[in-house]
Each structure stands twice: as structure tokens, then as C-alpha cells.
Design a protein around this motif. Structure first.
Motif, PDB file in Angstrom:
ATOM      1  N   GLY A 180      47.417  50.526  59.871  1.00 41.53           N
ATOM      2  CA  GLY A 180      46.063  49.776  60.045  1.00 41.53           C
ATOM      3  C   GLY A 180      45.955  48.370  60.699  1.00 41.53           C
ATOM      4  O   GLY A 180      45.244  47.720  60.461  1.00 41.53           O
ATOM      5  N   PHE A 181      46.201  48.334  62.106  1.00 38.59           N
ATOM      6  CA  PHE A 181      46.423  47.421  63.230  1.00 38.59           C
ATOM      7  C   PHE A 181      44.791  47.180  63.464  1.00 38.59           C
ATOM      8  O   PHE A 181      44.719  48.154  64.105  1.00 38.59           O
ATOM      9  CB  PHE A 181      47.140  47.913  64.059  1.00 38.59           C
ATOM     10  N   ASN A 182      44.249  46.114  63.637  1.00 41.96           N
ATOM     11  CA  ASN A 182      42.492  46.240  63.147  1.00 41.96           C
ATOM     12  C   ASN A 182      41.714  46.858  63.311  1.00 41.96           C
ATOM     13  O   ASN A 182      40.744  47.914  63.139  1.00 41.96           O
ATOM     14  CB  ASN A 182      42.564  46.397  64.731  1.00 41.96           C
ATOM     15  N   THR A 183      42.317  48.474  62.164  1.00 44.05           N
ATOM     16  CA  THR A 183      41.064  48.697  61.715  1.00 44.05           C
ATOM     17  C   THR A 183      41.110  48.827  60.136  1.00 44.05           C
ATOM     18  O   THR A 183      40.577  49.667  59.389  1.00 44.05           O
ATOM     19  CB  THR A 183      41.240  50.333  61.971  1.00 44.05           C
ATOM     20  N   SER A 184      42.089  47.835  59.597  1.00 39.02           N
ATOM     21  CA  SER A 184      42.196  47.736  58.207  1.00 39.02           C
ATOM     22  C   SER A 184      41.008  46.647  57.665  1.00 39.02           C
ATOM     23  O   SER A 184      40.389  46.672  56.230  1.00 39.02           O
ATOM     24  CB  SER A 184      43.075  47.181  57.279  1.00 39.02           C
ATOM     25  N   GLY A 185      40.026  46.112  57.986  1.00 36.96           N
ATOM     26  CA  GLY A 185      38.766  45.852  58.096  1.00 36.96           C
ATOM     27  C   GLY A 185      39.070  44.764  57.141  1.00 36.96           C
ATOM     28  O   GLY A 185      39.747  44.234  57.220  1.00 36.96           O
ATOM     29  N   ASP A 186      38.349  44.212  57.188  1.00 36.35           N
ATOM     30  CA  ASP A 186      37.434  42.667  56.712  1.00 36.35           C
ATOM     31  C   ASP A 186      37.772  42.493  54.997  1.00 36.35           C
ATOM     32  O   ASP A 186      37.889  43.953  54.074  1.00 36.35           O
ATOM     33  CB  ASP A 186      36.142  42.666  57.070  1.00 36.35           C
ATOM     34  N   ILE A 187      38.167  41.687  54.255  1.00 34.73           N
ATOM     35  CA  ILE A 187      38.822  42.025  52.975  1.00 34.73           C
ATOM     36  C   ILE A 187      37.307  40.783  52.517  1.00 34.73           C
ATOM     37  O   ILE A 187      36.968  39.908  52.607  1.00 34.73           O
ATOM     38  CB  ILE A 187      39.999  40.817  52.075  1.00 34.73           C
ATOM     39  N   VAL A 188      36.619  41.138  51.345  1.00 37.11           N
ATOM     40  CA  VAL A 188      35.688  40.494  50.243  1.00 37.11           C
ATOM     41  C   VAL A 188      35.995  40.397  48.594  1.00 37.11           C
ATOM     42  O   VAL A 188      36.126  41.169  48.386  1.00 37.11           O
ATOM     43  CB  VAL A 188      33.915  40.956  50.472  1.00 37.11           C
ATOM     44  N   ILE A 189      36.715  39.259  48.300  1.00 39.71           N
ATOM     45  CA  ILE A 189      36.619  39.131  47.518  1.00 39.71           C
ATOM     46  C   ILE A 189      35.496  38.865  46.414  1.00 39.71           C
ATOM     47  O   ILE A 189      34.401  38.646  46.677  1.00 39.71           O
ATOM     48  CB  ILE A 189      37.295  37.087  46.956  1.00 39.71           C
ATOM     49  N   PRO A 190      36.395  39.963  44.837  1.00 36.60           N
ATOM     50  CA  PRO A 190      34.656  40.746  44.365  1.00 36.60           C
ATOM     51  C   PRO A 190      34.668  39.080  43.698  1.00 36.60           C
ATOM     52  O   PRO A 190      35.110  38.416  43.200  1.00 36.60           O
ATOM     53  CB  PRO A 190      35.373  41.184  43.516  1.00 36.60           C
ATOM     54  N   SER A 191      32.571  39.254  43.540  1.00 32.05           N
ATOM     55  CA  SER A 191      32.164  38.291  42.447  1.00 32.05           C
ATOM     56  C   SER A 191      32.879  38.036  41.581  1.00 32.05           C
ATOM     57  O   SER A 191      32.842  36.762  40.528  1.00 32.05           O
ATOM     58  CB  SER A 191      31.146  38.323  42.403  1.00 32.05           C
ATOM     59  N   GLU A 192      32.960  38.730  40.711  1.00 34.69           N
ATOM     60  CA  GLU A 192      34.067  38.648  39.222  1.00 34.69           C
ATOM     61  C   GLU A 192      35.296  38.255  39.494  1.00 34.69           C
ATOM     62  O   GLU A 192      35.202  37.262  38.238  1.00 34.69           O
ATOM     63  CB  GLU A 192      34.132  40.157  38.339  1.00 34.69           C
ATOM     64  N   ALA A 193      35.598  38.509  40.460  1.00 31.20           N
ATOM     65  CA  ALA A 193      37.673  37.337  40.789  1.00 31.20           C
ATOM     66  C   ALA A 193      37.097  36.412  40.647  1.00 31.20           C
ATOM     67  O   ALA A 193      37.596  34.747  39.821  1.00 31.20           O
ATOM     68  CB  ALA A 193      37.998  37.600  41.577  1.00 31.20           C
ATOM     69  N   LYS A 194      35.749  35.853  41.289  1.00 32.55           N
ATOM     70  CA  LYS A 194      35.622  34.088  41.499  1.00 32.55           C
ATOM     71  C   LYS A 194      34.505  34.119  40.810  1.00 32.55           C
ATOM     72  O   LYS A 194      35.175  32.102  39.754  1.00 32.55           O
ATOM     73  CB  LYS A 194      34.641  33.777  42.743  1.00 32.55           C
ATOM     74  N   GLU A 195      34.557  34.580  39.391  1.00 33.56           N
ATOM     75  CA  GLU A 195      33.186  33.742  38.286  1.00 33.56           C
ATOM     76  C   GLU A 195      33.937  33.603  36.971  1.00 33.56           C
ATOM     77  O   GLU A 195      33.508  32.953  35.787  1.00 33.56           O
ATOM     78  CB  GLU A 195      32.272  35.251  37.787  1.00 33.56           C
ATOM     79  N   ASN A 196      35.963  33.248  37.158  1.00 30.81           N
ATOM     80  CA  ASN A 196      36.362  33.371  35.908  1.00 30.81           C
ATOM     81  C   ASN A 196      36.488  32.456  35.642  1.00 30.81           C
ATOM     82  O   ASN A 196      36.526  31.596  36.460  1.00 30.81           O
ATOM     83  CB  ASN A 196      37.498  34.741  36.019  1.00 30.81           C
TER      84      ASN A 196
END
Length: 196
Positions: A180-196
Motif C-alpha cells: 500500500g505504498f502511498n495508497t494506504s491513506g491518512d489515519i484519523v485517531i477516533p474521537s473516543e480514543a482521545k476522550e478517555n
């Protein structure tokens, strides 16, 4: 040079790691499915061993690590809950850094790329592995030097890496496949992970 290409020319890629622990009685397999979003400096790994799943996001820019362990057995109040810890490691994919430690290299062109085989200092490998997976106790690695094989494709990207190490008489086979070289896309950290 391939490591440089991977770390400087790629916005993102994915990789799968299969670790097989050969205990002599039975083999235990750990699977890791990971994504490295270099552009946004975030990585994600889903590790599974025997009904235990660990999801982990690492935000290198903000030095934060978000992880969640889910077991099929339940019974633990932290089961399936996100926890946040401060990230203390480096800011790159540890496995790629193993390339820095390979010596006595031989190369062979085949399968549309180049296979590099060489040896790696076990102490360096132990350090890299403990950074990558804190569950693996690498303090007892006894092999002097470890044989490692790396396949680099025609685009100069690392596609495959494999090696076997011995810890306290138990063999650990590790195989890493990059894709997936340059085709794996961006990673977004889910909000529920950040809210703990």
C-alpha cells in the motif's frame, strides 16, 4: 538507501507482521496489521494473539499513544477501554530501522527486485523489538548474530523482511510484509480514543 526512500518519499504505507513463537509444544502466532501515515505522523496497529486484540494509535507529533485491549474472555473492567499514555519512542517505524544494523550483506536479483541477506546484531534487534512490542521480553535473546533477509522491489521500497531469533531456547520467526505504498491513506485517531 531503501530506508531513505521509504521514510522520505512516502506519505503512507501499510505492513503486516507475523510472529510465530515455536515453544516446542505448540506454535503461538501473533499477527500485526499496521499502517504508517508519515505525512500526518500517526501510526496504527492492530495486534492479535489468541483472542486478545490490541488496537494502538501513536501520534508522534503530540507524543501520545492511545491503546485498547479487547479479550474474548472479558471479566476485566479495562477490557475494551481506551487508555492514553505518553509516547517515548522514536518517530519512525522501528522495523525499517533494522536496515541500519545489517552487515555482511549479500545480494541477489530475482522476482523483479533484489534480495539482501545478511546478519544483524542481536542486541540491536532486541532493542528494536522491545520498542515495537512491549509484551516481548527481549532481554534474554541469546543468538549472537541473527540472519535477516530483506526484499527490495524495483521502486526501491522494502517489500519483505524476515528473520528468526532465539529467546531462552524458544524460536521466534518474524516476517514483515510492506504494501500500500502511498495508497494506504491518512489515519484519523477516533474521537473516543482521545476522550478517555
Amino acid at each position: 538507501a531503501a530506508k531513505k526512500v521509504m521514510t522520505e518519499n512516502l506519505d503512507n504505507y501499510s505492513y503486516d507482521v507475523v510472529m510465530t513463537t515455536k515453544t516446542g509444544i505448540m506454535d503461538v502466532t501473533t499477527n500485526m496489521n499496521c499502517k504508517d501515515d508519515r505525512k500526518n505522523q500517526i501510526s496504527y496497529c492492530l495486534t492479535s494473539t489468541y483472542g486478545v486484540k490490541t488496537e494502538e494509535y501513536t501520534d508522534y507529533k503530540n507524543k501520545a499513544n492511545y491503546s485498547k485491549v479487547t479479550t474474548a474472555f472479558g471479566g476485566d473492567s479495562s477490557n475494551g477501554q481506551w487508555t492514553t499514555t505518553k509516547y517515548k519512542g522514536g518517530d519512525t517505524n522501528t522495523w525499517i530501522n533494522l536496515n541500519d544494523y545489517i552487515f555482511d550483506i549479500t545480494e541477489e536479483s530475482r522476482d523483479g527486485g533484489t534480495y539482501y541477506t545478511g546478519t544483524i546484531n542481536s542486541k540491536k534487534l532486541a532493542t528494536a523489538m522491545s520498542q515495537m512490542n512491549s509484551d516481548v521480553d527481549t532481554s534474554n535473546i541469546v543468538s549472537d548474530d541473527i540472519n535477516i533477509s530483506v526484499f527490495i522491489n524495483s521502486s526501491n521500497y522494502i517489500e519483505k523482511m524476515s528473520f528468526t531469533i532465539e529467546i531462552m531456547g524458544i524460536e521466534e520467526e518474524v516476517e514483515i510484509n510492506y504494501k500500500g505504498f502511498n495508497t494506504s491513506g491518512d489515519i484519523v485517531i477516533p474521537s473516543e480514543a482521545k476522550e478517555n
